[in-house]
Scaffold this motif. Structure first.
Motif, PDB file in Angstrom:
ATOM      1  N   ARG A 185       0.863  -1.176   0.000  1.00 58.38           N
ATOM      2  CA  ARG A 185       0.000   0.000   0.000  1.00 58.38           C
ATOM      3  C   ARG A 185       0.901   1.228   0.000  1.00 58.38           C
ATOM      4  O   ARG A 185       1.690   1.428   0.927  1.00 58.38           O
ATOM      5  CB  ARG A 185      -0.928   0.007   1.225  1.00 58.38           C
ATOM      6  CG  ARG A 185      -2.005   1.101   1.142  1.00 58.38           C
ATOM      7  CD  ARG A 185      -3.026   0.927   2.268  1.00 58.38           C
ATOM      8  NE  ARG A 185      -2.452   1.228   3.569  1.00 58.38           N
ATOM      9  CZ  ARG A 185      -2.996   0.861   4.725  1.00 58.38           C
ATOM     10  NH1 ARG A 185      -4.120   0.154   4.735  1.00 58.38           N
ATOM     11  NH2 ARG A 185      -2.428   1.185   5.871  1.00 58.38           N
ATOM     12  N   ARG A 235       3.708   1.038   3.129  1.00 62.63           N
ATOM     13  CA  ARG A 235       3.317  -0.218   3.756  1.00 62.63           C
ATOM     14  C   ARG A 235       3.614  -1.372   2.799  1.00 62.63           C
ATOM     15  O   ARG A 235       3.327  -1.298   1.608  1.00 62.63           O
ATOM     16  CB  ARG A 235       1.824  -0.235   4.118  1.00 62.63           C
ATOM     17  CG  ARG A 235       1.409   0.781   5.176  1.00 62.63           C
ATOM     18  CD  ARG A 235       1.972   0.433   6.539  1.00 62.63           C
ATOM     19  NE  ARG A 235       1.452   1.274   7.607  1.00 62.63           N
ATOM     20  CZ  ARG A 235       1.950   2.447   7.951  1.00 62.63           C
ATOM     21  NH1 ARG A 235       3.001   2.933   7.294  1.00 62.63           N
ATOM     22  NH2 ARG A 235       1.425   3.146   8.939  1.00 62.63           N
ATOM     23  N   TRP A 267       7.414  -7.585   7.261  1.00 59.08           N
ATOM     24  CA  TRP A 267       6.472  -6.486   7.476  1.00 59.08           C
ATOM     25  C   TRP A 267       7.230  -5.167   7.440  1.00 59.08           C
ATOM     26  O   TRP A 267       8.247  -4.999   8.126  1.00 59.08           O
ATOM     27  CB  TRP A 267       5.798  -6.603   8.846  1.00 59.08           C
ATOM     28  CG  TRP A 267       5.043  -7.861   9.107  1.00 59.08           C
ATOM     29  CD1 TRP A 267       3.698  -8.067   8.986  1.00 59.08           C
ATOM     30  CD2 TRP A 267       5.575  -9.098   9.624  1.00 59.08           C
ATOM     31  NE1 TRP A 267       3.365  -9.336   9.371  1.00 59.08           N
ATOM     32  CE2 TRP A 267       4.488  -9.998   9.761  1.00 59.08           C
ATOM     33  CE3 TRP A 267       6.859  -9.532   9.963  1.00 59.08           C
ATOM     34  CZ2 TRP A 267       4.654 -11.302  10.231  1.00 59.08           C
ATOM     35  CZ3 TRP A 267       7.033 -10.834  10.420  1.00 59.08           C
ATOM     36  CH2 TRP A 267       5.933 -11.698  10.551  1.00 59.08           C
ATOM     37  N   ASN A 324       6.363  -0.973   7.900  1.00 58.60           N
ATOM     38  CA  ASN A 324       5.268  -0.096   8.338  1.00 58.60           C
ATOM     39  C   ASN A 324       5.580   1.395   8.199  1.00 58.60           C
ATOM     40  O   ASN A 324       4.938   2.226   8.842  1.00 58.60           O
ATOM     41  CB  ASN A 324       4.907  -0.400   9.792  1.00 58.60           C
ATOM     42  CG  ASN A 324       6.076  -0.163  10.741  1.00 58.60           C
ATOM     43  OD1 ASN A 324       7.115   0.363  10.346  1.00 58.60           O
ATOM     44  ND2 ASN A 324       5.906  -0.565  11.988  1.00 58.60           N
ATOM     45  N   SER A 371      -6.335  -4.375   5.434  1.00 58.16           N
ATOM     46  CA  SER A 371      -6.471  -3.767   6.761  1.00 58.16           C
ATOM     47  C   SER A 371      -5.098  -3.357   7.282  1.00 58.16           C
ATOM     48  O   SER A 371      -4.060  -3.895   6.869  1.00 58.16           O
ATOM     49  CB  SER A 371      -7.109  -4.757   7.739  1.00 58.16           C
ATOM     50  OG  SER A 371      -6.220  -5.814   8.035  1.00 58.16           O
ATOM     51  N   ASP A 372      -5.075  -2.396   8.198  1.00 57.32           N
ATOM     52  CA  ASP A 372      -3.820  -1.948   8.793  1.00 57.32           C
ATOM     53  C   ASP A 372      -3.103  -3.093   9.515  1.00 57.32           C
ATOM     54  O   ASP A 372      -1.872  -3.106   9.604  1.00 57.32           O
ATOM     55  CB  ASP A 372      -4.075  -0.812   9.780  1.00 57.32           C
ATOM     56  CG  ASP A 372      -4.515   0.474   9.089  1.00 57.32           C
ATOM     57  OD1 ASP A 372      -4.287   0.591   7.861  1.00 57.32           O
ATOM     58  OD2 ASP A 372      -5.094   1.344   9.765  1.00 57.32           O
ATOM     59  N   THR A 410      -2.525  -5.959   8.574  1.00 60.10           N
ATOM     60  CA  THR A 410      -1.665  -6.726   7.674  1.00 60.10           C
ATOM     61  C   THR A 410      -0.204  -6.364   7.855  1.00 60.10           C
ATOM     62  O   THR A 410       0.687  -7.213   7.716  1.00 60.10           O
ATOM     63  CB  THR A 410      -2.080  -6.477   6.211  1.00 60.10           C
ATOM     64  OG1 THR A 410      -3.434  -6.867   6.034  1.00 60.10           O
ATOM     65  CG2 THR A 410      -1.197  -7.246   5.235  1.00 60.10           C
ATOM     66  N   PHE A 411       0.066  -5.108   8.189  1.00 62.31           N
ATOM     67  CA  PHE A 411       1.439  -4.608   8.234  1.00 62.31           C
ATOM     68  C   PHE A 411       2.013  -4.570   9.649  1.00 62.31           C
ATOM     69  O   PHE A 411       3.090  -4.022   9.864  1.00 62.31           O
ATOM     70  CB  PHE A 411       1.483  -3.219   7.596  1.00 62.31           C
ATOM     71  CG  PHE A 411       0.856  -3.190   6.232  1.00 62.31           C
ATOM     72  CD1 PHE A 411       1.508  -3.723   5.139  1.00 62.31           C
ATOM     73  CD2 PHE A 411      -0.415  -2.647   6.057  1.00 62.31           C
ATOM     74  CE1 PHE A 411       0.920  -3.707   3.878  1.00 62.31           C
ATOM     75  CE2 PHE A 411      -1.017  -2.621   4.802  1.00 62.31           C
ATOM     76  CZ  PHE A 411      -0.351  -3.163   3.710  1.00 62.31           C
TER      77      PHE A 411
END
Length: 267
Positions: A80, A84, A98, A100, A226-227, A229-230
């Motif tokens: 994203r 992200r 991950w 962020n 969705s947030d 995920t990260f």
């Protein structure tokens, strides 16, 4: 009858002419057409604020002895823009990652270890940092830059359009390029959205010249993400290890972002 024959002959000439105008016969024409196709792909990818792609992959691993092994795995990549990113690999080293916008966390599930490092604030700059500071170039990452075209092509790039080739039942336009440090090939659908079907990279500048060959099995350019995920999800019993920076980056500490010790693992 003569009129029909004449019309048919003219039509045939016209078809041949159209076909030849689409074919690239010189090095300059092949390069120009290849660049044009990469530009179309880059524009399509850049227009997506988020994306998910699934892959099947074969990657060469060069051991300390110099022996090269081929490792097969599947991957799911979620991004994203601008800050992200998430990836999970099944098979091979079994990595899950991950990012962020502040830190990158990488877990190796077979080894039960994880590492965490501070990163720049965007995907583009983080991809640069991984290659330059940590000696961890991600060839597929070129497709995730804000401009894949700029990441892939330079003034010294040669090659271009090769021809058509089938990839998994899809007729594709095959491109092959050479540049400093890497040779790479790309297969784009001959019809429909110009999203890669296959991407192959030979890392010429690395020991053993490892090859990475990816086939893209599914692209989604407007996924619901969705947030959560990260957010790193590292099992509590995993051991934290350090991500080592390249010596050149360590010497230039003023320009480099320091590596952080791993944070406590999150369940």
């Amino acid at each position: 009858m003569l009129l029909r024959s004449t019309v048919a002959a003219l039509a045939a000439i016209g078809l041949v002419a159209c076909g030849s105008s689409r074919d690239s016969t010189t090095d300059a024409e092949r390069l120009a057409r290849g660049r044009e196709l990469v530009h179309k792909m880059s524009t399509q990818l850049a227009g997506a604020s988020a994306m998910t792609v699934k892959t099947t992959e074969t990657r060469d691993v060069v051991r300390a002895s110099g022996r090269k092994e081929s490792v097969a795995q599947t991957g799911v990549y979620t991004m994203r823009r601008p800050d992200r990113f998430y990836a999970k690999m099944t098979g091979g080293p079994g990595l899950e990652s991950w990012y962020n916008g502040k830190t990158l966390t990488i877990a190796s599930h077979p080894e039960k270890v994880f590492a965490q490092a501070r990163m720049p604030e965007t995907i583009d700059r983080t991809l640069d940092a991984l290659a330059e500071r940590y000696d961890m170039p991600l060839p597929m990452g070129d497709l995730f830059y804000g401009s894949a075209e700029k990441a892939l092509l330079t003034d010294t790039t040669t090659g271009g359009y090769v021809g058509t080739e089938d990839v998994g039942g899809t007729s594709c336009l095959h491109l092959a390029f050479k540049d400093t440090g890497a040779d790479w090939e790309l297969w784009l659908p001959a019809q429909g959205d110009p999203l890669p079907k296959r991407f192959k990279v030979v890392q010429k500048a690395r020991t053993g010249q490892p090859v990475i060959d990816l086939t893209f099995t599914a692209w989604e350019l407007s996924p619901q993400i969705s947030d959560a995920t990260f957010v790193p999800k590292v099992p509590a019993d995993y051991e934290g290890i350090a991500i080592l920076q390249r010596a050149a980056a360590v010497k230039n500490a003023a320009a480099a972002t320091p590596t952080e010790p791993p944070a406590p693992a999150k369940k």
